[in-house]
Write an enzyme that holds these catalytic residues in place. Structure first.
Site, PDB file in Angstrom:
ATOM      1  CD  GLN A  92      -1.050  -0.225   3.743  1.00 60.44           C
ATOM      2  OE1 GLN A  92      -1.359   0.728   4.447  1.00 60.44           O
ATOM      3  NE2 GLN A  92      -1.507  -1.470   3.957  1.00 60.44           N
ATOM      4  CD  GLU A 129       1.879   3.607   8.035  1.00 56.83           C
ATOM      5  OE1 GLU A 129       2.217   2.420   7.871  1.00 56.83           O
ATOM      6  OE2 GLU A 129       0.705   3.996   7.917  1.00 56.83           O
ATOM      7  CG  HIS A 255       4.363   0.956   3.324  1.00 59.58           C
ATOM      8  ND1 HIS A 255       3.826   2.117   2.821  1.00 59.58           N
ATOM      9  CD2 HIS A 255       3.540   0.581   4.353  1.00 59.58           C
ATOM     10  CE1 HIS A 255       2.751   2.445   3.517  1.00 59.58           C
ATOM     11  NE2 HIS A 255       2.550   1.524   4.450  1.00 59.58           N
ATOM     12  NE  ARG A 274      -6.174  -2.177   1.813  1.00 59.14           N
ATOM     13  CZ  ARG A 274      -7.049  -1.280   2.245  1.00 59.14           C
ATOM     14  NH1 ARG A 274      -7.767  -0.582   1.374  1.00 59.14           N
ATOM     15  NH2 ARG A 274      -7.200  -1.066   3.545  1.00 59.14           N
TER      16      ARG A 274
END
EC number: 5.3.1.8
Length: 395
Positions: A92, A129, A255, A274
């Site tokens: 994704q 993130e 990733h 995705r």
């Protein structure tokens, strides 16, 4: 200051024991993939005063601070998770803020309901993130330098991948990935790659990049036979984080997490595009639009560690610098008694080892967390033995 009850997510890829064992619970056999601490509207943490998002909404300026409330539109800008993977997550990427705002507006204008499975943009925010490993953690992150990928593909000694290597060098990484993701039936090529990886994994390989790739392709192939994401995995950096090491994933970074237990902190968003290893919606064109095809030689994050003297002993402080304002992460660990003063919130404190007291009013054990409000002022964190905890606040 509020103690948080995290929300468990029982996604199929989760392992059955890591979160339960950290919290001292008996595993019940269900997968426990993530434990959310935060105010995300889809799964806000519970508190004694109600769901955290509702509590913050009663007086954002008081709980977040006037400046943070204004900057983040009265929302806590980050989400903290314990993440425990026993099998690969989907390959994704996440959009930038500009892409998220544009995509959200387009899908609203097209009349696509916000809760349907084929909607790409669930909100207007980006989703950078960081994942900090608590155990050895396997992941794929960012595109490998082209010359290294060409070398790895050649090591498979497959005519089909020799053709792909020619496209990679003669055209572009983007062209090759789009070609693979658009195959009408990728299964024959995927099966051939997995079969070859099995042979390579059994035989071993002198090139550590090739050896790790072959082992991971076999692992992924067992969980997702015939999936086109296995081809995309050939193009990515395959990394193994040791406990305490981290990887940062900015917008546009392709990733997937493979296996392991860690702490994940992200911006407060649910926007995911995705590209494989999933039964969920895949929009190849939209994914290709948000991807950044620059190569990354090493996607791991350089942490900064120093030892701080306290009135009661030493504490090891590790900072994980990230180039976003949504969150900042500091980890504190000690093998003796200690006490530090935590600056004003908003902040979430997550305990991962030992017992921790916050302000003399909130007690945390492993796998527990608390929210510190802006109007709590400086809060004393104290411990009487070995401890390990994270403090997350806006950057």
């Amino acid at each position: 200051m509020l103690k948080l009850t995290g929300i468990l997510q029982h996604y199929a890829w989760g392992d059955t024991s890591s979160i339960a064992m950290l919290q001292g619970r008996q595993p019940d056999g269900q997968p426990e993939a993530e434990l959310w601490f935060g105010a995300h509207p889809s799964a806000p943490s519970a508190t004694a005063e109600g769901p955290l998002d509702a509590v913050i909404a009663t007086d954002p300026a008081k709980l977040l601070g006037a400046q943070a409330a204004k900057e983040w539109e009265n929302h806590l800008p980050f989400l903290v998770k314990l993440l425990a993977a026993r099998q690969p997550l989907s390959i994704q990427a996440h959009p930038s803020i500009v892409q998220a705002k544009g995509g959200f507006a387009r899908e609203d204008a097209a009349g696509i309901p916000r809760d349907v499975a084929h909607r790409n943009y669930k909100d207007e925010n980006h989703k950078p993130e960081i994942l900090i490993a608590l155990t050895p953690f396997h992941a794929m992150a960012g595109f490998r330098p082209i010359e290294d990928t060409a070398r790895v593909l050649a090591a498979f000694e497959m005519p089909e991948l020799d053709e792909a290597r020619g496209m990679l060098i003669g055209e572009s990484l983007e062209a090759l990935l789009r070609h693979w993701l658009s195959l009408e039936d990728p299964t024959p090529l995927v099966d051939a790659v997995v079969a070859r990886a099995e042979v390579m994994a059994r035989a071993g390989h002198t090139d550590p990049d090739v050896a790790r790739l072959a082992e991971n392709i076999v692992f992924i192939g067992q969980e997702f036979p015939g999936d086109v994401g296995i081809l995309a995995a050939l193009l990515l950096n395959h990394i193994e984080l040791e406990p305490g090491e981290a990887v940062f994933l900015p917008a546009g970074n392709l990733h997937a997490y493979l296996e392991g237990f860690g702490v994940e902190v992200m911006a407060n968003s649910d926007n995911v595009l995705r590209g494989g290893l999933t039964s969920k919606h895949i929009d190849v064109d939209e994914l290709m639009d948000v991807l950044i095809f620059s190569s990354i030689e090493d996607p791991t994050l350089d942490a900064v560690t120093h030892v701080q003297e306290t009135a009661r002993g030493e504490v090891r402080c590790t900072e994980y610098p990230v180039p976003v304002k949504d969150f900042a992460v500091i980890r504190y660990s000690s093998q003796e008694v200690g006490e530090i003063s935590l600056d004003n919130g908003p902040a979430i404190v997550l305990d991962v080892a030992g017992q921790l007291e916050l302000g003399g009013s909130v007690s945390l054990g492993p796998g527990e967390a608390a929210f510190i409000a802006a109007d709590d002022g400086a809060v004393a964190a104290t411990w009487d033995g070995a401890t390990d905890f994270f403090v997350v606040r806006p950057g």
